[in-house]
Design a protein around this motif. Structure first.
Motif, PDB file in Angstrom:
ATOM      1  N   VAL A  10       0.836  -1.198   0.000  1.00 40.37           N
ATOM      2  CA  VAL A  10       0.000   0.000   0.000  1.00 40.37           C
ATOM      3  C   VAL A  10       0.876   1.256   0.000  1.00 40.37           C
ATOM      4  O   VAL A  10       0.610   2.205  -0.739  1.00 40.37           O
ATOM      5  N   GLN A  11       1.935   1.266   0.785  1.00 41.03           N
ATOM      6  CA  GLN A  11       2.832   2.423   0.824  1.00 41.03           C
ATOM      7  C   GLN A  11       3.474   2.679  -0.532  1.00 41.03           C
ATOM      8  O   GLN A  11       3.602   3.828  -0.955  1.00 41.03           O
ATOM      9  N   LYS A  12       3.871   1.624  -1.229  1.00 38.59           N
ATOM     10  CA  LYS A  12       4.466   1.786  -2.560  1.00 38.59           C
ATOM     11  C   LYS A  12       3.451   2.378  -3.530  1.00 38.59           C
ATOM     12  O   LYS A  12       3.789   3.238  -4.342  1.00 38.59           O
ATOM     13  N   VAL A  33      -7.448  -4.221   0.817  1.00 38.04           N
ATOM     14  CA  VAL A  33      -7.495  -2.766   0.871  1.00 38.04           C
ATOM     15  C   VAL A  33      -7.798  -2.286  -0.542  1.00 38.04           C
ATOM     16  O   VAL A  33      -7.102  -2.659  -1.486  1.00 38.04           O
ATOM     17  N   MET A  34      -8.855  -1.475  -0.704  1.00 41.04           N
ATOM     18  CA  MET A  34      -9.175  -0.928  -2.013  1.00 41.04           C
ATOM     19  C   MET A  34      -8.440   0.401  -2.173  1.00 41.04           C
ATOM     20  O   MET A  34      -8.388   1.212  -1.254  1.00 41.04           O
ATOM     21  N   MET A  35      -7.868   0.586  -3.353  1.00 43.05           N
ATOM     22  CA  MET A  35      -7.168   1.827  -3.656  1.00 43.05           C
ATOM     23  C   MET A  35      -7.659   2.351  -4.994  1.00 43.05           C
ATOM     24  O   MET A  35      -8.144   1.593  -5.830  1.00 43.05           O
ATOM     25  N   LYS A  36      -7.527   3.671  -5.171  1.00 44.82           N
ATOM     26  CA  LYS A  36      -7.936   4.271  -6.450  1.00 44.82           C
ATOM     27  C   LYS A  36      -6.917   5.303  -6.879  1.00 44.82           C
ATOM     28  O   LYS A  36      -6.163   5.840  -6.070  1.00 44.82           O
ATOM     29  N   ARG A  37      -6.929   5.567  -8.175  1.00 44.63           N
ATOM     30  CA  ARG A  37      -6.062   6.587  -8.763  1.00 44.63           C
ATOM     31  C   ARG A  37      -6.834   7.264  -9.877  1.00 44.63           C
ATOM     32  O   ARG A  37      -7.549   6.605 -10.644  1.00 44.63           O
ATOM     33  N   VAL A  38      -6.690   8.567  -9.967  1.00 41.76           N
ATOM     34  CA  VAL A  38      -7.295   9.335 -11.044  1.00 41.76           C
ATOM     35  C   VAL A  38      -6.162   9.804 -11.947  1.00 41.76           C
ATOM     36  O   VAL A  38      -5.246  10.486 -11.508  1.00 41.76           O
ATOM     37  N   SER A  44      -9.216   4.572 -11.695  1.00 42.76           N
ATOM     38  CA  SER A  44      -8.882   3.152 -11.647  1.00 42.76           C
ATOM     39  C   SER A  44      -8.942   2.684 -10.203  1.00 42.76           C
ATOM     40  O   SER A  44      -8.581   3.421  -9.290  1.00 42.76           O
ATOM     41  N   HIS A  45      -9.394   1.457  -9.994  1.00 43.95           N
ATOM     42  CA  HIS A  45      -9.452   0.850  -8.670  1.00 43.95           C
ATOM     43  C   HIS A  45      -8.701  -0.474  -8.686  1.00 43.95           C
ATOM     44  O   HIS A  45      -8.724  -1.191  -9.691  1.00 43.95           O
ATOM     45  N   ILE A  46      -8.047  -0.800  -7.564  1.00 46.87           N
ATOM     46  CA  ILE A  46      -7.417  -2.103  -7.385  1.00 46.87           C
ATOM     47  C   ILE A  46      -7.630  -2.541  -5.945  1.00 46.87           C
ATOM     48  O   ILE A  46      -7.951  -1.722  -5.077  1.00 46.87           O
ATOM     49  N   LEU A  47      -7.452  -3.833  -5.707  1.00 51.30           N
ATOM     50  CA  LEU A  47      -7.477  -4.372  -4.352  1.00 51.30           C
ATOM     51  C   LEU A  47      -6.088  -4.892  -4.022  1.00 51.30           C
ATOM     52  O   LEU A  47      -5.470  -5.582  -4.829  1.00 51.30           O
ATOM     53  N   VAL A  48      -5.595  -4.554  -2.838  1.00 48.07           N
ATOM     54  CA  VAL A  48      -4.339  -5.098  -2.347  1.00 48.07           C
ATOM     55  C   VAL A  48      -4.703  -6.158  -1.310  1.00 48.07           C
ATOM     56  O   VAL A  48      -5.357  -5.865  -0.315  1.00 48.07           O
ATOM     57  N   MET A  49      -4.303  -7.379  -1.577  1.00 45.00           N
ATOM     58  CA  MET A  49      -4.677  -8.505  -0.739  1.00 45.00           C
ATOM     59  C   MET A  49      -3.794  -8.558   0.514  1.00 45.00           C
ATOM     60  O   MET A  49      -2.725  -7.949   0.548  1.00 45.00           O
ATOM     61  N   GLY A  52      -0.094  -8.933   0.294  1.00 45.92           N
ATOM     62  CA  GLY A  52       0.661  -7.855  -0.333  1.00 45.92           C
ATOM     63  C   GLY A  52       0.541  -7.809  -1.841  1.00 45.92           C
ATOM     64  O   GLY A  52       1.046  -6.883  -2.468  1.00 45.92           O
ATOM     65  N   GLU A  53      -0.104  -8.796  -2.440  1.00 45.37           N
ATOM     66  CA  GLU A  53      -0.256  -8.816  -3.893  1.00 45.37           C
ATOM     67  C   GLU A  53      -1.512  -8.076  -4.316  1.00 45.37           C
ATOM     68  O   GLU A  53      -2.491  -8.018  -3.579  1.00 45.37           O
ATOM     69  N   ARG A  54      -1.456  -7.533  -5.517  1.00 49.73           N
ATOM     70  CA  ARG A  54      -2.662  -6.933  -6.096  1.00 49.73           C
ATOM     71  C   ARG A  54      -3.577  -8.049  -6.568  1.00 49.73           C
ATOM     72  O   ARG A  54      -3.112  -9.072  -7.070  1.00 49.73           O
ATOM     73  N   SER A  55      -4.863  -7.843  -6.400  1.00 53.96           N
ATOM     74  CA  SER A  55      -5.828  -8.849  -6.837  1.00 53.96           C
ATOM     75  C   SER A  55      -5.756  -8.999  -8.346  1.00 53.96           C
ATOM     76  O   SER A  55      -5.628  -8.011  -9.067  1.00 53.96           O
ATOM     77  N   ALA A  56      -5.847 -10.242  -8.804  1.00 52.88           N
ATOM     78  CA  ALA A  56      -5.850 -10.492 -10.248  1.00 52.88           C
ATOM     79  C   ALA A  56      -7.127  -9.972 -10.883  1.00 52.88           C
ATOM     80  O   ALA A  56      -7.146  -9.627 -12.056  1.00 52.88           O
ATOM     81  N   GLN A  57      -8.197  -9.902 -10.094  1.00 51.24           N
ATOM     82  CA  GLN A  57      -9.482  -9.417 -10.584  1.00 51.24           C
ATOM     83  C   GLN A  57      -9.690  -7.971 -10.135  1.00 51.24           C
ATOM     84  O   GLN A  57      -9.575  -7.677  -8.946  1.00 51.24           O
ATOM     85  N   LEU A  58      -9.982  -7.096 -11.058  1.00 52.72           N
ATOM     86  CA  LEU A  58     -10.312  -5.724 -10.686  1.00 52.72           C
ATOM     87  C   LEU A  58     -11.656  -5.716  -9.984  1.00 52.72           C
ATOM     88  O   LEU A  58     -12.527  -6.539 -10.289  1.00 52.72           O
ATOM     89  N   PRO A  59     -11.856  -4.809  -9.043  1.00 54.07           N
ATOM     90  CA  PRO A  59     -13.165  -4.739  -8.383  1.00 54.07           C
ATOM     91  C   PRO A  59     -14.253  -4.391  -9.385  1.00 54.07           C
ATOM     92  O   PRO A  59     -14.037  -3.593 -10.300  1.00 54.07           O
ATOM     93  N   THR A  60     -15.406  -4.995  -9.207  1.00 52.44           N
ATOM     94  CA  THR A  60     -16.541  -4.687 -10.075  1.00 52.44           C
ATOM     95  C   THR A  60     -17.153  -3.352  -9.645  1.00 52.44           C
ATOM     96  O   THR A  60     -16.888  -2.862  -8.544  1.00 52.44           O
ATOM     97  N   ALA A  61     -17.977  -2.776 -10.492  1.00 51.47           N
ATOM     98  CA  ALA A  61     -18.655  -1.523 -10.152  1.00 51.47           C
ATOM     99  C   ALA A  61     -19.492  -1.693  -8.888  1.00 51.47           C
ATOM    100  O   ALA A  61     -19.548  -0.799  -8.050  1.00 51.47           O
ATOM    101  N   ALA A  62     -20.129  -2.856  -8.739  1.00 52.72           N
ATOM    102  CA  ALA A  62     -20.951  -3.121  -7.542  1.00 52.72           C
ATOM    103  C   ALA A  62     -20.092  -3.178  -6.288  1.00 52.72           C
ATOM    104  O   ALA A  62     -20.470  -2.651  -5.247  1.00 52.72           O
TER     105      ALA A  62
END
Length: 67
Positions: A10-12, A33-38, A44-49, A52-62
């Motif tokens: 998350v810090q990186k 942990v959900m993170m976003k960037r504009v 864009s949204h990602i999940l950090v598991m 420490g790895e990013r989720s292979a699946q991007l979060p859905t809109a729901a």
């Protein structure tokens, strides 16, 4: 509680311009942990598991809306 690997990941991402999306009260402690960037107006949204790895699946809109 987050794991050390998750906290470091998350810090990186924060250093690269990502922001933590604060969870609703429904979220369980110790999960992803959900993170976003504009960038250029695109969000864009990602999940950090917990490992420490990013989720292979991007979060859905729901998932994003429910977060």
């Amino acid at each position: 509680m987050v794991s050390l690997a998750q906290a470091e990941a998350v810090q990186k991402l924060e250093a690269a311009g990502w922001l933590i999306v604060e969870p609703s009260n429904k979220r369980a402690i110790g999960g992803p942990v959900m993170m976003k960037r504009v960038l250029n107006g695109d969000v864009s949204h990602i999940l950090v598991m917990p490992n420490g790895e990013r989720s292979a699946q991007l979060p859905t809109a729901a998932q994003i809306q429910d977060w």
